[in-house]
Design an enzyme around this catalytic site. Structure first.
Site, short mmCIF file in Angstrom:
data_model
loop_
_atom_site.label_atom_id
_atom_site.label_comp_id
_atom_site.label_asym_id
_atom_site.label_seq_id
_atom_site.Cartn_x
_atom_site.Cartn_y
_atom_site.Cartn_z
N SER A 24 0.83 -1.21 0.00
CA SER A 24 0.00 0.00 0.00
C SER A 24 0.86 1.26 0.00
O SER A 24 1.59 1.51 -0.96
CB SER A 24 -0.96 -0.02 1.20
OG SER A 24 -1.89 1.01 1.12
N ASP A 39 -0.53 -3.92 -4.06
CA ASP A 39 -1.65 -2.99 -4.14
C ASP A 39 -1.25 -1.59 -3.65
O ASP A 39 -1.72 -1.13 -2.60
CB ASP A 39 -2.86 -3.49 -3.33
CG ASP A 39 -4.17 -2.95 -3.91
OD1 ASP A 39 -4.25 -2.79 -5.13
OD2 ASP A 39 -5.09 -2.67 -3.13
N HIS A 94 -8.00 -5.04 -0.48
CA HIS A 94 -6.68 -4.41 -0.37
C HIS A 94 -5.67 -5.38 0.23
O HIS A 94 -4.56 -5.55 -0.28
CB HIS A 94 -6.83 -3.16 0.48
CG HIS A 94 -5.70 -2.18 0.36
ND1 HIS A 94 -5.12 -1.84 -0.85
CD2 HIS A 94 -5.04 -1.45 1.31
CE1 HIS A 94 -4.17 -0.93 -0.63
NE2 HIS A 94 -4.10 -0.69 0.67
#
Length: 450
Positions: free
Chosen positions: A157, A181, A251
């Site tokens: 992330s 991601d 996610h």
């Protein structure tokens, strides 16, 4: 009783770690997210000699650390946003798996103090501070003789963009960045220097699992993987009534998929395609552009395709997954030809039987068209790999309960395993009655051209 034993074992582990002088990942209370924290970056080292006991790294005295060996490759693991201040649940497992795969220095970049806040905008600002701190350490490694090409950064992330900032500071000399991601909010639509991009390392591979919400949509690596189209991941909640999991499951799936690849549970082959729809429609079942290597495999081992990917430039690839680990699916090309006079539309379910198991592929994302003496090609993705197929079952449905029940008269069917080089399986002259499963023993196809 089992819970008490588990708690006792956990307490014993904590006491052992304290006795050994282990340094733990920061664990903050939710209150810290409300009142805020001051930025702090800690680097925790794990090696095969101290796989369960992290030791804090110094930025100024690298050479004298007893476990740190500059002749080994070094892998950095960089987490993302921590809104409640707790350690990532996957942290221990990724350390274990990385050390099991290779004798490396694993350094966990603990910037939890900067990542814990209800103010996401402040956390985004802190990504640059974390990157500055990490850059100083990497430069010290370089001064001490470390090879930049042996450095591998795994960013989750916001951690993906931190990896990119460090890579840019090092003029793209870092060996590899894997972005799981990469965060989208506050990064979408910005210039390349404000987010991860392919120039930040010698090789950048990116996984997109939540591109319509918390993740990044556009390709930003040498190869960008889009499992299940990069959006809704199978097994994740579909409604807000599922609580927090609704917001974070897609996610977080990026990390779960990567862990599967490191553990070598199974391989997910990915196919270059313009869209996920085209992939599901069976329009992208070849990987000729990769030569003898065939389709690239997602995750840890994708570096085997590094040279050809660097020549090809930006490459988008797609694959589908199961709902739980093992996530990989087995891909078959299914060629069908009918001799019905009228056109038929419908959905096909294929089952493979063998090895004492049953594997299912539902080709139901869109209705398929079947015409007389015209080959219909479908992509079948099975939930399990059947090494020796003894029987095949077929089910045909048009999905409409108000229309007459149709029959599909198959002149022939051919199943070709796309993941392994083996002789295709065929069967001839089969009658499918709608919603009635037909099972048969396949035979090796008589010719290679069908």
């Amino acid at each position: 009783m089992i819970l008490l034993k588990y708690l006792a074992l956990l307490l014993l582990t904590v006491q052992i770690h304290k006795a050994q002088g282990c340094d733990e990942f920061t664990d903050l209370a939710f209150g810290h997210a409300i009142i805020g924290t001051s930025m702090k970056t800690r680097l925790l080292l794990y090696t095969r000699e101290n796989a369960t006991c992290g030791t804090l790294m110094s930025h100024t005295d690298i050479l004298n650390h007893p476990q740190f060996n500059l002749s080994r490759p070094t892998t950095f693991v960089i987490h993302g946003y921590r809104p409640t201040g707790t350690p990532p649940m996957w942290l221990g497992r990724i350390i274990d798996l990385l050390l099991a795969r290779s004798d490396v220095n694993v350094i966990v970049v603990d910037w939890c103090h900067g990542a814990t806040s209800l103010n996401y905008f402040r956390v985004v600002e802190n990504t640059h501070k974390a990157a500055e701190n990490l850059t100083a350490f990497v430069k010290k490694m370089q001064e001490c003789g470390a090879s930049m090409s042996s450095i591998y950064m795994i960013g989750v992330s916001l951690g993906a963009h931190i990896s990119g900032f460090v890579g840019a500071n090092m003029n793209g000399s870092i060996g590899r960045i894997t972005a799981l991601d990469p965060a989208g909010p506050m990064f979408r639509g910005t210039s390349p220097e404000m987010h991860l991009d392919p120039t930040d390392a010698l090789f950048v591979d990116v996984l997109h699992t939540d591109m319509d919400a918390l993740g990044y949509r556009e390709p930003i690596g040498h190869i960008d993987f889009y499992p299940n189209g990069g959006t809704d991941q199978p097994g994740c909640p579909k409604t807000i009534f599922s609580g927090g999991s609704y917001f974070k499951c897609d996610h977080q799936r990026s990390v779960m998929l990567y862990l599967d690849s490191v553990s070598h549970t199974c391989d997910s082959k990915a196919y270059p395609c313009s869209s996920y729809k085209d992939f599901l429609d069976g329009n992208c079942m070849t990987c000729d552009r990769f030569g003898d290597l065939g389709c690239p495999v997602f995750g840890y081992n994708v570096t085997e395709w590094k040279d050809v990917l660097l020549k090809l430039g930006e490459t988008k690839v797609f694959f589908s997954t199961n709902t739980v680990s093992p996530f990989c699916m087995t891909n078959y090309r299914v060629d069908m030809m009918i001799w019905n006079k009228d056109v038929r539309w419908g959905y096909i379910t294929v089952k493979l039987h063998g090895d004492g198991k049953e594997s299912v592929a539902k080709i139901n994302h869109a209705a398929s068209e079947f015409k007389k003496y015209t080959e219909t090609t479908l992509l079948a993705q099975f939930d399990k790999d059947i090494r020796v197929v003894k029987k095949v079952s077929l089910n045909f449905s048009n999905g409409n309960i108000f229309t007459p029940r149709y029959k599909l008269r198959l002149l022939r069917i051919r199943l070709t395993n796309l993941d392994r080089q083996e002789r295709p399986l065929c069967r001839y002259d089969i009658l499918l009655e709608e919603n009635k499963e037909v099972t048969f023993r396949p035979i090796p196809c008589e010719d290679s051209n069908f």
